[in-house]
Design a protein around this motif. Structure first.
Motif, PDB file in Angstrom:
ATOM      1  N   TYR A  43       0.843  -1.203   0.000  1.00 48.86           N
ATOM      2  CA  TYR A  43       0.000   0.000   0.000  1.00 48.86           C
ATOM      3  C   TYR A  43       0.876   1.250   0.000  1.00 48.86           C
ATOM      4  N   PRO A  44       1.353   1.679  -1.181  1.00 48.27           N
ATOM      5  CA  PRO A  44       2.210   2.873  -1.237  1.00 48.27           C
ATOM      6  C   PRO A  44       1.511   4.124  -0.731  1.00 48.27           C
ATOM      7  N   GLU A  45       0.167   4.154  -0.787  1.00 46.95           N
ATOM      8  CA  GLU A  45      -0.569   5.318  -0.310  1.00 46.95           C
ATOM      9  C   GLU A  45      -0.544   5.431   1.207  1.00 46.95           C
ATOM     10  N   LEU A  46      -0.062   4.386   1.867  1.00 45.09           N
ATOM     11  CA  LEU A  46      -0.069   4.370   3.327  1.00 45.09           C
ATOM     12  C   LEU A  46       0.834   5.453   3.909  1.00 45.09           C
ATOM     13  N   PRO A  53      -2.949  11.084   9.909  1.00 50.13           N
ATOM     14  CA  PRO A  53      -4.083  10.182  10.123  1.00 50.13           C
ATOM     15  C   PRO A  53      -5.398  10.917  10.403  1.00 50.13           C
ATOM     16  N   GLU A  54      -5.301  12.163  10.874  1.00 52.67           N
ATOM     17  CA  GLU A  54      -6.512  12.931  11.185  1.00 52.67           C
ATOM     18  C   GLU A  54      -7.155  13.568   9.951  1.00 52.67           C
ATOM     19  N   LYS A  55      -6.455  13.543   8.829  1.00 48.86           N
ATOM     20  CA  LYS A  55      -6.944  14.238   7.650  1.00 48.86           C
ATOM     21  C   LYS A  55      -8.280  13.661   7.184  1.00 48.86           C
ATOM     22  N   ASN A  56      -9.241  14.544   7.012  1.00 46.77           N
ATOM     23  CA  ASN A  56     -10.596  14.226   6.504  1.00 46.77           C
ATOM     24  C   ASN A  56     -11.462  13.447   7.487  1.00 46.77           C
ATOM     25  N   ILE A  57     -10.991  13.237   8.720  1.00 51.06           N
ATOM     26  CA  ILE A  57     -11.852  12.609   9.716  1.00 51.06           C
ATOM     27  C   ILE A  57     -12.879  13.622  10.200  1.00 51.06           C
ATOM     28  N   ILE A  58     -14.141  13.253  10.114  1.00 54.12           N
ATOM     29  CA  ILE A  58     -15.217  14.104  10.626  1.00 54.12           C
ATOM     30  C   ILE A  58     -15.609  13.562  11.992  1.00 54.12           C
ATOM     31  N   SER A  59     -15.307  14.319  13.033  1.00 53.73           N
ATOM     32  CA  SER A  59     -15.489  13.823  14.388  1.00 53.73           C
ATOM     33  C   SER A  59     -16.946  13.876  14.823  1.00 53.73           C
ATOM     34  N   ARG A  60     -17.385  12.773  15.462  1.00 54.05           N
ATOM     35  CA  ARG A  60     -18.706  12.723  16.071  1.00 54.05           C
ATOM     36  C   ARG A  60     -18.623  12.971  17.573  1.00 54.05           C
ATOM     37  N   ASP A  75      -9.298   4.815  -0.899  1.00 54.89           N
ATOM     38  CA  ASP A  75      -9.617   3.862  -1.965  1.00 54.89           C
ATOM     39  C   ASP A  75      -9.457   2.414  -1.515  1.00 54.89           C
ATOM     40  N   ARG A  76      -8.363   2.112  -0.843  1.00 55.39           N
ATOM     41  CA  ARG A  76      -8.095   0.718  -0.458  1.00 55.39           C
ATOM     42  C   ARG A  76      -7.933   0.526   1.043  1.00 55.39           C
ATOM     43  N   LEU A  77      -7.985   1.609   1.797  1.00 49.70           N
ATOM     44  CA  LEU A  77      -7.760   1.540   3.226  1.00 49.70           C
ATOM     45  C   LEU A  77      -8.821   2.331   3.989  1.00 49.70           C
ATOM     46  N   VAL A  78      -8.992   2.000   5.247  1.00 52.72           N
ATOM     47  CA  VAL A  78      -9.898   2.708   6.148  1.00 52.72           C
ATOM     48  C   VAL A  78      -9.120   3.081   7.401  1.00 52.72           C
ATOM     49  N   VAL A  79      -9.249   4.333   7.836  1.00 52.94           N
ATOM     50  CA  VAL A  79      -8.621   4.771   9.082  1.00 52.94           C
ATOM     51  C   VAL A  79      -9.702   4.892  10.144  1.00 52.94           C
ATOM     52  N   LYS A  80      -9.483   4.226  11.266  1.00 49.39           N
ATOM     53  CA  LYS A  80     -10.408   4.295  12.394  1.00 49.39           C
ATOM     54  C   LYS A  80      -9.707   4.970  13.568  1.00 49.39           C
ATOM     55  N   ARG A  81     -10.337   6.019  14.082  1.00 52.85           N
ATOM     56  CA  ARG A  81      -9.809   6.687  15.267  1.00 52.85           C
ATOM     57  C   ARG A  81     -10.673   6.311  16.462  1.00 52.85           C
ATOM     58  N   TYR A  82     -10.039   5.775  17.480  1.00 52.67           N
ATOM     59  CA  TYR A  82     -10.758   5.413  18.699  1.00 52.67           C
ATOM     60  C   TYR A  82     -10.805   6.626  19.631  1.00 52.67           C
ATOM     61  N   ASN A  83     -11.994   7.027  20.018  1.00 53.49           N
ATOM     62  CA  ASN A  83     -12.158   8.132  20.941  1.00 53.49           C
ATOM     63  C   ASN A  83     -12.345   7.611  22.363  1.00 53.49           C
ATOM     64  N   VAL A  84     -11.999   8.436  23.327  1.00 50.24           N
ATOM     65  CA  VAL A  84     -12.170   8.072  24.735  1.00 50.24           C
ATOM     66  C   VAL A  84     -13.632   8.292  25.101  1.00 50.24           C
ATOM     67  N   ARG A  85     -14.322   7.214  25.490  1.00 51.93           N
ATOM     68  CA  ARG A  85     -15.766   7.286  25.688  1.00 51.93           C
ATOM     69  C   ARG A  85     -16.162   7.778  27.077  1.00 51.93           C
ATOM     70  N   GLN A  86     -15.346   7.478  28.074  1.00 55.09           N
ATOM     71  CA  GLN A  86     -15.694   7.885  29.430  1.00 55.09           C
ATOM     72  C   GLN A  86     -14.421   8.040  30.252  1.00 55.09           C
ATOM     73  N   ALA A 122      -1.926  -1.230  10.040  1.00 56.80           N
ATOM     74  CA  ALA A 122      -1.077  -0.451  10.951  1.00 56.80           C
ATOM     75  C   ALA A 122      -1.901   0.013  12.143  1.00 56.80           C
ATOM     76  N   SER A 123      -1.226   0.185  13.270  1.00 56.53           N
ATOM     77  CA  SER A 123      -1.861   0.788  14.445  1.00 56.53           C
ATOM     78  C   SER A 123      -0.858   1.713  15.108  1.00 56.53           C
ATOM     79  N   GLY A 124      -1.369   2.809  15.660  1.00 53.30           N
ATOM     80  CA  GLY A 124      -0.493   3.777  16.301  1.00 53.30           C
ATOM     81  C   GLY A 124      -1.227   4.561  17.367  1.00 53.30           C
TER      82      GLY A 124
END
Length: 270
Positions: A43-46, A53-60, A75-86, A122-124
């Motif tokens: 995945y060269p786009e990685l 990693p925050e680019k284009n993330i729309i925060s809920r 196109d070929r990847l999904v970035v998931k950001r884990y938020n602190v829930r409590q 990947a994870s970070g």
């Protein structure tokens, strides 16, 4: 499939808690140290994703806590950001691996078991800001994926019942559970292949007993009720037959006896 013995369960727990036996390499990009899957080279786009990693993330998320996870789709990847829930999560994050780290390890474990899972590439973990620390999981995007909602909303069909029964049975037979078997967490790609997503729901089951997995199966069966339909003729029996094939031989009779409990709605408490 042989019954997952104590040594195997202990090995699974050790791998999830420590990351031991999970082939990966580390890559420092800016302030984030990323754990990389060997497939990352495909995945060269990685590179650009890891830089921002925050680019284009729309925060809920609203405020510091209470936010669900946020996503951005490439196109070929999904970035998931884990938020602190409590607040308690923020305190626990001081002493435990991040949710992204656990999800990365769980996905690799499912791969090793031969189960179809969207690869965790990947994870970070971002630097901490006070109590808040965001973490990220970069996953393979399943091509042409659609959820299993159509299967449940139409009452199901025998072909997909065989697939779901085999895959869920293989998961349980391998010593694992998935606590959130909603149709949205089961995907089908363009070739009709089944995929697991949402690694947060994966748990280790310490014993292959019906009561340990009955909640998973009841959650799966509940998708029919959520869609307001009854399963078509033969769907449940086909699912159950293929599910039992993946269970340890010594447990099949006990699982078969649990079938009535599973498919009969529980009485509401007064």
């Amino acid at each position: 499939m042989p019954s997952p013995g104590f040594s195997r369960i202990a090995t699974i727990c050790w791998r999830l808690c420590t990351g031991a036996g999970v082939p990966a390499h580390w890559l420092q990009v800016g302030p984030i140290n990323w754990r990389m899957h060997p497939k990352a080279v495909d995945y060269p786009e990685l590179e650009s994703i890891l830089k921002e990693p925050e680019k284009n993330i729309i925060s809920r998320q609203r405020g510091l806590f209470g936010g669900k996870s946020d996503f951005v789709y490439h196109d070929r990847l999904v970035v998931k950001r884990y938020n602190v829930r409590q607040p308690t999560d923020a305190l626990l994050d001081l002493i435990r691996p991040s949710k992204a780290t656990f999800a990365f390890r769980k996905a690799r474990l499912l791969e090793d078991l031969g189960l179809p899972v969207a690869a965790a590439i990947a994870s970070g973990v971002a630097p901490r800001r006070g109590l808040i620390q965001h973490c990220y999981l970069v996953m393979q995007r399943v091509p042409g994926a659609k959820t299993y909602r159509t299967f449940f909303s139409t009452g199901g069909d025998l072909e997909h019942a065989r697939t779901v029964g085999t895959m869920i049975g293989r998961l349980h037979g391998g010593g694992l559970r998935h606590r959130d078997l909603r149709c949205e967490n089961l995907l089908e790609d363009e070739q009709g292949k089944f995929w697991f997503i949402d690694m947060e729901g994966i748990r280790v089951q310490l014993a292959s007993k019906p009561e340990r997995v009955i909640r998973d199966l009841r959650s799966l069966y509940g998708n029919f009720r959520r869609c307001g339909v009854k399963p078509a003729a033969g769907v449940l029996s086909t699912f159950w037959r293929f599910y039992l094939r993946e269970q340890p031989r010594g447990n099949r009779r006990a699982f078969a006896a649990a079938r009535r409990e599973l498919f009969v709605p529980r009485a509401k408490k007064a």
